[in-house]
Design an enzyme around this catalytic site. Sequence first.
Site, mmCIF file in Angstrom:
data_model
loop_
_atom_site.group_PDB
_atom_site.id
_atom_site.type_symbol
_atom_site.label_atom_id
_atom_site.label_comp_id
_atom_site.label_asym_id
_atom_site.label_seq_id
_atom_site.Cartn_x
_atom_site.Cartn_y
_atom_site.Cartn_z
ATOM 1 C CG HIS A 55 -1.955 1.061 1.205
ATOM 2 N ND1 HIS A 55 -3.307 0.793 1.263
ATOM 3 C CD2 HIS A 55 -1.858 2.407 1.121
ATOM 4 C CE1 HIS A 55 -3.990 1.918 1.209
ATOM 5 N NE2 HIS A 55 -3.127 2.923 1.138
ATOM 6 C CG HIS A 57 -1.297 6.330 -2.284
ATOM 7 N ND1 HIS A 57 -2.522 6.312 -2.921
ATOM 8 C CD2 HIS A 57 -1.511 5.794 -1.052
ATOM 9 C CE1 HIS A 57 -3.441 5.792 -2.110
ATOM 10 N NE2 HIS A 57 -2.849 5.465 -0.968
ATOM 11 C CG HIS A 238 -7.730 3.725 0.648
ATOM 12 N ND1 HIS A 238 -7.309 3.355 -0.601
ATOM 13 C CD2 HIS A 238 -6.675 4.355 1.234
ATOM 14 C CE1 HIS A 238 -6.048 3.757 -0.772
ATOM 15 N NE2 HIS A 238 -5.637 4.362 0.331
ATOM 16 C CD GLU A 241 -7.239 6.478 6.138
ATOM 17 O OE1 GLU A 241 -7.744 6.306 5.017
ATOM 18 O OE2 GLU A 241 -6.157 7.066 6.300
ATOM 19 C CG ASP A 319 -1.183 5.689 3.119
ATOM 20 O OD1 ASP A 319 -1.532 5.334 1.984
ATOM 21 O OD2 ASP A 319 -1.954 6.246 3.926
ATOM 22 C CG ASP A 320 0.499 9.096 0.812
ATOM 23 O OD1 ASP A 320 0.406 9.193 -0.424
ATOM 24 O OD2 ASP A 320 -0.459 8.770 1.543
HETATM 25 ZN ZN LIG Z 1 -3.638 4.928 0.967
#
Ligand SMILES: [Zn+2]
Length: 384
Positions: A55, A57, A238, A241, A319-320
């Site tokens: 996961h 991006h 997603h 969350e 994630d990022d």
């Molecule tokens: Zn994400």
Amino acid sequence: MKIALLALLQTAWLAAAPLPPIKLGDPAQSNAETRFLDREAFQAAVREMPKTELHTHLEGAVRPETILELAEVYQVDLGASNVEELKKKIQMRPGENLLDFLKKFDPFRFVFDHPESLRRVAYEMVEEEAREGVVYSEIRINPVKREDKLSIDGVLDAVLEGMHQASEDYAIESRLIVSLNRSYPLESAMRVARAAAARKDRGVVGLDLAGDEVHHPASKFKEVFDYAQSQGLHITIHAGEAVGPDSIRQALEVCHAERIGHGVRLGEDPAVLQEVARRQATLEMCPSSNLLINVVKDLKSYPLMTYAHQGIPVTISTDDRHIFDLTLTGEYMAMAEQCGLSLQDLEKISLNGIRSSFLPELEKARLEARWRERMDALWSGLSP
Ligand SMILES: [Zn+2]
């Protein structure tokens, strides 16, 4: 002795025993089969460990240094003249929230307007993962950028080219997941799904849904995910969350999700938790991302192992990575230090990434064999 110890490690691992032979912990608990590593040695082992990331991006993984260089090439005024100034604009800091997060991407949207810069950032992302010991990565991108500058097809093709080149240059396998935004009209979402399906033989393995979970339920996109499934694309969504377990249930039952992005709030409903365990739907958990966006209050109570002990496959991702200033090694370490995960727990989590990957079964088996070799070499080096 070495062989006997290795056999013991293997047996303990296969039985998913919670007691690790090598652990970051209290040396007072040491015994003949237990060896404790100091933080530095533990971190070196985690760095060397063959890791997997499901996961991540691309939009959040562009190096600040690269943004500065590309701004010069394309004559874009970033309002920052060096890396430190730029980091202040594009990286999350404690106390900021989801709205702040969404604004972090504004300064460098121009990067996604050009095939050359897209190829470069995709290449660099895979390269960066390989350099920290990631052996398999599923990268995701939302290909709807500024369509007057570059089409959806143009974005996807450039990203795939960059990823393929890096996979050839480094010891890493990478695949692409195409991400839809929940705010899209159905028609646009379907256009993106078609572009993804058309690249199934060129490295696209799945379809994702991201964005405003509160106002745009996944069920709105049932038709799109029916289509994706009919085309043989895998599905991850997603959920759990910003919204509770109902959102996870919808992703699983209406939109065929095989994996859940985050799923951190799953524990709020035991029935949904049981259903996730029954389906063996993998959670792509992103601890520091959840902390920095205020989904969880600290990492000490992060529920990763709670879910793992319920039989749910869990994985760890960044994630990022450049918005949160993270590495996967750092995330593995955070879970070891904050939640007491052992090297064996982390090994299992890395393996979950292969077994839950969207690769065909034969490729999964080959990857697991290569992963096993590297893992065995790591254990062998750690044995007395
Ligand atoms: Zn994400």
